[in-house]
Motif scaffolding. Structure first.
Motif, short mmCIF file in Angstrom:
data_model
loop_
_atom_site.label_atom_id
_atom_site.label_comp_id
_atom_site.label_asym_id
_atom_site.label_seq_id
_atom_site.Cartn_x
_atom_site.Cartn_y
_atom_site.Cartn_z
N ILE A 154 0.67 -1.19 -0.07
CA ILE A 154 0.00 -0.09 0.02
C ILE A 154 0.80 1.34 0.02
O ILE A 154 1.69 1.40 1.04
CB ILE A 154 -1.07 0.19 1.28
CG1 ILE A 154 -1.92 -1.09 1.05
CG2 ILE A 154 -1.68 1.65 1.39
CD1 ILE A 154 -2.95 -1.16 2.36
N VAL A 155 0.77 2.17 -0.76
CA VAL A 155 1.30 3.31 -0.85
C VAL A 155 0.17 4.55 -0.73
O VAL A 155 -0.86 4.56 -1.40
CB VAL A 155 2.02 3.36 -2.34
CG1 VAL A 155 2.59 4.93 -2.61
CG2 VAL A 155 2.97 2.74 -2.72
N ASP A 212 1.10 17.73 -7.00
CA ASP A 212 2.62 17.98 -7.47
C ASP A 212 3.28 16.43 -7.62
O ASP A 212 4.17 16.38 -8.21
CB ASP A 212 3.25 18.80 -6.13
CG ASP A 212 4.69 18.36 -6.10
OD1 ASP A 212 5.21 18.90 -7.13
OD2 ASP A 212 5.34 18.08 -5.01
N VAL A 213 2.93 15.70 -6.75
CA VAL A 213 3.56 14.43 -6.57
C VAL A 213 3.00 13.32 -7.73
O VAL A 213 4.01 12.54 -8.39
CB VAL A 213 3.27 13.58 -5.30
CG1 VAL A 213 3.66 12.14 -5.17
CG2 VAL A 213 3.95 14.28 -3.93
N PHE A 225 -1.56 6.36 6.66
CA PHE A 225 -0.11 6.15 6.85
C PHE A 225 0.26 5.00 7.81
O PHE A 225 1.17 4.31 7.46
CB PHE A 225 0.64 7.51 7.22
CG PHE A 225 0.97 8.32 6.09
CD1 PHE A 225 1.53 8.01 4.95
CD2 PHE A 225 0.17 9.68 6.17
CE1 PHE A 225 1.86 8.99 3.92
CE2 PHE A 225 0.24 10.63 5.15
CZ PHE A 225 1.01 10.29 4.00
N LYS A 233 5.07 13.65 -11.15
CA LYS A 233 6.11 13.13 -11.11
C LYS A 233 6.43 11.60 -11.05
O LYS A 233 7.29 10.95 -11.71
CB LYS A 233 6.94 13.53 -9.62
CG LYS A 233 7.23 14.97 -9.55
CD LYS A 233 7.79 15.20 -8.29
CE LYS A 233 8.21 16.85 -8.10
NZ LYS A 233 8.39 17.18 -6.67
N LEU A 234 5.33 10.85 -10.22
CA LEU A 234 5.33 9.69 -10.39
C LEU A 234 4.93 8.73 -11.64
O LEU A 234 5.77 8.12 -12.23
CB LEU A 234 4.09 8.99 -9.45
CG LEU A 234 4.34 9.30 -8.06
CD1 LEU A 234 3.24 8.56 -7.10
CD2 LEU A 234 5.51 8.59 -7.33
N ALA A 262 0.25 1.78 5.76
CA ALA A 262 0.92 1.84 4.50
C ALA A 262 2.31 1.32 4.59
O ALA A 262 2.84 1.19 5.49
CB ALA A 262 0.89 3.56 3.91
N ASP A 263 2.71 0.83 3.24
CA ASP A 263 4.03 0.30 3.36
C ASP A 263 4.97 1.55 3.01
O ASP A 263 6.18 1.64 3.42
CB ASP A 263 4.42 -0.79 2.59
CG ASP A 263 3.50 -2.11 2.68
OD1 ASP A 263 3.85 -2.63 3.57
OD2 ASP A 263 2.24 -2.06 2.11
N TYR A 264 4.55 2.30 2.04
CA TYR A 264 5.46 3.31 1.31
C TYR A 264 4.41 4.81 1.64
O TYR A 264 3.30 4.46 1.38
CB TYR A 264 5.72 3.23 0.03
CG TYR A 264 6.73 2.18 -0.01
CD1 TYR A 264 7.96 2.02 0.05
CD2 TYR A 264 6.22 0.86 -0.64
CE1 TYR A 264 9.22 1.30 0.00
CE2 TYR A 264 7.16 -0.26 -0.58
CZ TYR A 264 8.51 -0.15 -0.59
OH TYR A 264 9.39 -1.19 -0.55
N GLY A 265 5.13 5.85 1.92
CA GLY A 265 4.14 6.96 1.80
C GLY A 265 4.93 8.33 1.45
O GLY A 265 6.09 8.01 1.39
N ILE A 266 4.12 9.42 0.90
CA ILE A 266 4.77 10.47 0.60
C ILE A 266 3.98 11.47 1.18
O ILE A 266 2.72 11.57 0.84
CB ILE A 266 4.91 10.49 -0.99
CG1 ILE A 266 5.64 9.70 -1.67
CG2 ILE A 266 5.28 12.12 -1.38
CD1 ILE A 266 5.72 9.57 -3.15
N VAL A 267 4.49 12.56 2.05
CA VAL A 267 3.56 13.43 2.69
C VAL A 267 3.99 14.78 1.79
O VAL A 267 4.89 15.06 1.26
CB VAL A 267 4.09 13.94 3.98
CG1 VAL A 267 3.33 15.10 4.46
CG2 VAL A 267 4.12 12.58 5.04
N GLY A 268 2.76 15.14 0.85
CA GLY A 268 2.83 15.99 -0.10
C GLY A 268 1.59 16.20 -0.74
O GLY A 268 0.64 15.62 -0.56
#
Lengths: 325, 246
Positions: A287-288, A312-313, A299, A316-317, A302-308
């Motif tokens: 889970i991202v 914007d994100v 969060f 980029k992905l 989750a396994d991976y997270g981006i605070v943003g």
């Protein structure tokens, strides 16, 4: 004694979930020291049915009756019941799909079988008991269920095991006629309407899913979700508030009262992670979470997270995926 | 038209699930029970169709012990006319289906509605079992239900689309969104519900065919690995090389 596997087909192809079901059925047959036969429903080609040998199926029964192309509950139930009797099937395996649940529940009464749906693992047969693990409490828990009686029906949750591919092995395709009468087609659909899927990926069958919540701010921003999904060949989903306000169609709503999914990867964009939403997705393998609020409860799951900021994100992905491809 | 709406009594959607120390039973301590959210679609749609068809009635049915009565009264407050409670703890889907089939046969109901599945057991089985026990058509899951006389037109969800199905009463349908906007009780409904008939009947039929041996919670996550938003592309590399999912 044998294992009978119900294989759903559409437009000539065997559905991905049915390849998983075929694999499951062949493994149950091996455990019981018998062989697995498949009964195919829907529109199939002989070549694709023969390829079920790759999943360990020995023989495939197929009734070419044209009215069986679309799902007809009574006709499918009778077809499969006839095949189960002919094959002396002790265990019947099908997908935990809308078709599987519709016919599986009727068959359990007709064949006097015990039924477990939403099954996530191969059965355990130690100590003379037949035990399956299934999802319960809308993804918040599992239960081990003992199936009693001589006959069992198992509906396997999608994406719970990986389909086996033993290249070159083929199954024998045998014509099968269940002697269906006009009355068996009384509940045939008047019309079948298929919806356009993002990138052609069907959400319940998707291995990768990109999902959006209220943080996406409006349906006009969904192209950001769709672009990432397309780059990944992923399906798209949404949270309940999003489908409630009609930003997205209801069939995309994942959660406790939507559909529960267990893809290999679930990317949640602008979804806070209410407990009802987590229930629908927490059996995803990875889970991202992308959210501008570092306190978002998602969060924690989750396994991976981006605070943003998702605006914007996400681009980029998408760019990073395209670069990798 | 006589509508029978089957409701189940489930933990509120926000419940944190836990089990008794031996993991054999759900831990009910401190848990609020509600009408299964899927069943609310069935209930509200039946009431809407009753209002549109003079002379119709809606009976609500629950298989459960006395502690489910507050939610049965709630269904009456939303607009059902009367209720039946089969006095037994629901053992498994087949046991529940047998109770519903017996009540349906006895009462001569035309339309039997229920939610797609319960949010606790998640069986998605009862609709088909009831239909098969009664020898009548089943439509599951239904997203839309309209009635013209004794003919029903339903939209049935299939993976990737929908089927338009026509069936004649009697039939069974398991309901889901977007069938209707579930109603909540108003004050007048709550007052009148107190005096609406609620009949308690004993259970019938055979023993259950399945038993829960043990419950378990999903394994805990290891903890989240955070990636800097300025360097978001790094995530894609981790998904390929570390998690190996893309």
């Amino acid at each position: 004694m044998s294992v009978l596997v119900v294989v759903e087909c559409a437009e000539g192809e065997v559905k991905k979930s049915s390849l998983e079901v075929a694999t499951y059925g062949a493994q149950v047959a091996a455990m019981l020291g018998t062989t697995a036969t498949a009964i195919a429903v829907g529109e199939a080609t002989e070549a694709n049915l023969a390829k079920l040998g790759e999943q360990g199926i020995a023989k495939v029964l197929y009734d070419a009756e044209p009215r069986l192309k679309d799902f007809v509950n009574n006709a499918y139930t009778k077809l499969i019941a006839t095949a189960a009797e002919q094959e002396g099937a002790q265990v019947l395996v099908l997908a935990n799909s809308n078709i599987g649940a519709s016919v599986g529940s009727r068959l359990s009464v007709r064949l006097k079988a015990s039924l477990a749906t939403n099954v996530v693992e191969l059965p355990k047969t130690d100590g003379g008991q037949f035990v399956v693990k299934r999802g319960a409490f809308s993804g918040k828990a599992f239960s081990d269920v003992v199936l009693s009686g001589d006959r069992k029906i198992i509906a396997v949750k999608k994406n719970s095991l990986e389909a086996k591919h033993d290249a070159g092995k083929t199954a024998e395709v045998v014509a099968f006629a269940a002697q269906l009468a006009d009355a068996d087609f009384a509940d045939a659909p008047k019309q079948v309407v298929m919806q356009e899927q993002t990138g052609g990926v069907l959400l319940p069958e998707a291995e990768l899913v990109v999902s959006g919540g209220r943080g996406m701010k409006g349906p006009e921003n969904w192209h950001l979700i769709e672009e990432l999904a397309q780059a990944l060949h992923a399906g798209t989903a949404c949270s309940k508030p999003v489908s409630d306000v009609d930003w997205r169609p209801h069939h995309e709503h994942v959660g406790q009262t939507g559909i529960t999914i267990s893809p290999n990867l679930y990317i949640a964009c602008g979804i806070s992670g209410a407990i009802q939403h987590l229930a629908g997705v927490n059996s995803s393998k990875v889970i991202v979470v992308i959210n501008k609020d570092p306190e978002a409860p998602f969060f924690k799951a989750a396994d991976y997270g981006i605070v943003g900021d998702v605006f914007d994100v996400l681009p980029k992905l998408t760019a990073a995926v395209k670069e990798l491809n | 038209m006589k509508f029978l709406v089957c409701i189940s009594n489930v933990p509120d959607t926000t419940t944190k699930i836990s089990f008794t120390p031996d993991n054999k039973e759900f831990n009910k301590a401190g848990v609020q029970f509600v009408i299964n959210p899927w069943d609310e679609y069935a209930l509200t749609r039946a009431i809407e169709l009753k209002e549109a068809n003079a002379g119709s009635t809606v009976t609500v049915l629950n298989v459960g012990e006395a502690d489910t009565e507050p939610n049965i009264r709630k269904a009456l407050a939303i607009g059902a006319d009367d209720a039946i409670r089969v006095n037994a703890a629901p053992q498994d889907a087949f046991f529940v289906a047998e109770q519903i089939a017996a009540v349906a046969k006895d009462g001569g109901y035309d339309v039997i509605l229920m939610g797609k599945e319960s949010i606790d057991y998640n069986g998605f089985q009862v609709h088909g079992m009831v239909g098969e026990l009664l020898g009548i058509p089943t439509v599951a899951p239904a997203m839309k239900l309209d009635m013209a006389g004794t003919t029903a037109t339903l939209e049935r969800e299939i993976e990737g689309g929908k089927e338009i199905v026509e069936v004649s009463a009697p039939f069974v349908a398991s309901c889901q969104q977007p069938m209707c906007e579930p109603r909540i009780p108003n004050m007048r409904g709550i007052m009148t519900a107190r005096t609406k008939p609620l009949k308690v009947v004993p259970a019938v039929g055979d023993a259950a065919r399945t038993q829960v041996a043990e419950f378990a919670l999903p394994p805990k996550k290891q903890g989240v690995k955070l990636i800097d938003a300025a360097n978001a592309g790094e995530l894609i590399k981790l998904l390929r090389n570390e998690a190996k999912v893309i």
